[in-house]
Design a protein around this motif. Sequence first.
Motif, PDB file in Angstrom:
ATOM      1  N   LEU A 143      49.130  77.643  57.061  1.00  0.00           N
ATOM      2  CA  LEU A 143      49.736  78.302  55.903  1.00  0.00           C
ATOM      3  C   LEU A 143      50.551  77.324  55.054  1.00  0.00           C
ATOM      4  CD1 LEU A 143      50.860  81.723  57.407  1.00  0.00           C
ATOM      5  CD2 LEU A 143      49.090  81.341  55.684  1.00  0.00           C
ATOM      6  N   THR A 144      51.324  76.465  55.698  1.00  0.00           N
ATOM      7  CA  THR A 144      52.124  75.511  54.924  1.00  0.00           C
ATOM      8  C   THR A 144      51.226  74.485  54.238  1.00  0.00           C
ATOM      9  OG1 THR A 144      52.589  74.119  56.865  1.00  0.00           O
ATOM     10  CG2 THR A 144      54.221  75.819  56.304  1.00  0.00           C
ATOM     11  N   ALA A 145      50.108  74.135  54.863  1.00  0.00           N
ATOM     12  CA  ALA A 145      49.157  73.225  54.208  1.00  0.00           C
ATOM     13  C   ALA A 145      48.602  73.872  52.947  1.00  0.00           C
ATOM     14  CB  ALA A 145      48.020  72.854  55.166  1.00  0.00           C
ATOM     15  N   ALA A 146      48.177  75.122  53.064  1.00  0.00           N
ATOM     16  CA  ALA A 146      47.620  75.828  51.902  1.00  0.00           C
ATOM     17  C   ALA A 146      48.663  75.969  50.792  1.00  0.00           C
ATOM     18  CB  ALA A 146      47.108  77.204  52.333  1.00  0.00           C
ATOM     19  N   GLU A 147      49.862  76.326  51.139  1.00  0.00           N
ATOM     20  CA  GLU A 147      50.924  76.507  50.150  1.00  0.00           C
ATOM     21  C   GLU A 147      51.268  75.179  49.482  1.00  0.00           C
ATOM     22  OE1 GLU A 147      54.718  76.719  48.281  1.00  0.00           O
ATOM     23  OE2 GLU A 147      54.335  75.552  50.102  1.00  0.00           O
ATOM     24  N   SER A 148      51.282  74.099  50.234  1.00  0.00           N
ATOM     25  CA  SER A 148      51.572  72.770  49.671  1.00  0.00           C
ATOM     26  C   SER A 148      50.455  72.337  48.724  1.00  0.00           C
ATOM     27  CB  SER A 148      51.728  71.736  50.783  1.00  0.00           C
ATOM     28  OG  SER A 148      52.880  71.997  51.530  1.00  0.00           O
ATOM     29  N   LEU A 149      49.213  72.610  49.088  1.00  0.00           N
ATOM     30  CA  LEU A 149      48.095  72.253  48.215  1.00  0.00           C
ATOM     31  C   LEU A 149      48.162  73.042  46.899  1.00  0.00           C
ATOM     32  CD1 LEU A 149      45.156  71.991  50.764  1.00  0.00           C
ATOM     33  CD2 LEU A 149      46.271  70.113  49.531  1.00  0.00           C
ATOM     34  N   ARG A 150      48.532  74.314  46.978  1.00  0.00           N
ATOM     35  CA  ARG A 150      48.695  75.112  45.743  1.00  0.00           C
ATOM     36  C   ARG A 150      49.802  74.501  44.871  1.00  0.00           C
ATOM     37  NH1 ARG A 150      47.677  79.490  49.097  1.00  0.00           N
ATOM     38  NH2 ARG A 150      49.882  79.864  49.488  1.00  0.00           N
ATOM     39  N   ALA A 151      50.902  74.103  45.488  1.00  0.00           N
ATOM     40  CA  ALA A 151      52.020  73.537  44.740  1.00  0.00           C
ATOM     41  C   ALA A 151      51.672  72.177  44.136  1.00  0.00           C
ATOM     42  CB  ALA A 151      53.245  73.398  45.647  1.00  0.00           C
ATOM     43  N   ALA A 152      50.747  71.452  44.761  1.00  0.00           N
ATOM     44  CA  ALA A 152      50.385  70.115  44.285  1.00  0.00           C
ATOM     45  C   ALA A 152      49.382  70.152  43.126  1.00  0.00           C
ATOM     46  CB  ALA A 152      49.794  69.289  45.435  1.00  0.00           C
ATOM     47  N   ARG A 153      48.751  71.320  42.907  1.00  0.00           N
ATOM     48  CA  ARG A 153      47.776  71.439  41.829  1.00  0.00           C
ATOM     49  C   ARG A 153      48.440  71.217  40.471  1.00  0.00           C
ATOM     50  NH1 ARG A 153      45.493  77.031  42.528  1.00  0.00           N
ATOM     51  NH2 ARG A 153      45.559  76.829  44.749  1.00  0.00           N
ATOM     52  N   PRO A 154      47.753  70.478  39.612  1.00  0.00           N
ATOM     53  CA  PRO A 154      48.311  70.328  38.258  1.00  0.00           C
ATOM     54  C   PRO A 154      48.317  71.676  37.557  1.00  0.00           C
ATOM     55  CG  PRO A 154      46.286  69.012  38.534  1.00  0.00           C
ATOM     56  CD  PRO A 154      46.523  69.769  39.804  1.00  0.00           C
ATOM     57  N   ARG A 155      49.333  71.879  36.753  1.00  0.00           N
ATOM     58  CA  ARG A 155      49.446  73.189  36.071  1.00  0.00           C
ATOM     59  C   ARG A 155      49.003  73.104  34.668  1.00  0.00           C
ATOM     60  NH1 ARG A 155      53.895  75.942  39.656  1.00  0.00           N
ATOM     61  NH2 ARG A 155      53.336  74.735  41.348  1.00  0.00           N
TER      62      ARG A 155
END
Length: 155
Positions: A143-155
């Motif tokens: 879950l933390t991996a998925a959440e970190s990957l979402r946060a790392a996506r360019p906006r």
Amino acid sequence: MRTRHASADDLGSVGYAFLRSALATNILWIGALKFKQYEVENDEPLVTSSPLFSRFREKLGAQKLNRLIGVTEIALGSLIAARPLAPRASAIGSFGAVGMFLTTLSFLATTPGARQEGQGMLSLSQLGQFLLKDTVLLGAALLTAAESLRAARPR
């Protein structure tokens, strides 16, 4: 006015932050304990019965192997905790933790005494129960991996 959806999102954000902090704290703390002699002794049955770790144990010795594991855990815990500053690095730490927990779960199959003798395969001993909790930590790392990957996506 706040909607129910916004409240659920807020709760989810708090849950993820708490889960990340708890995961990082557990990994950091356990990593720091790897430098204690009693922890070297506690880990001995796990590493000597593991096909992978027994080889490392032979080459490095028990104390150096535990220190290597400890340094690895401290690095992973630090990366996971770094999410606000470095989400990609945090994702890497979480994926490293996934590998770590899969490895420790393999000890359920390789460690004598992980199951209650004569009680069937599903009857875990205290050691087996201790190892089984890593399934929850594995889920937290995913879950933390998925959440970190979402946060790392360019906006």
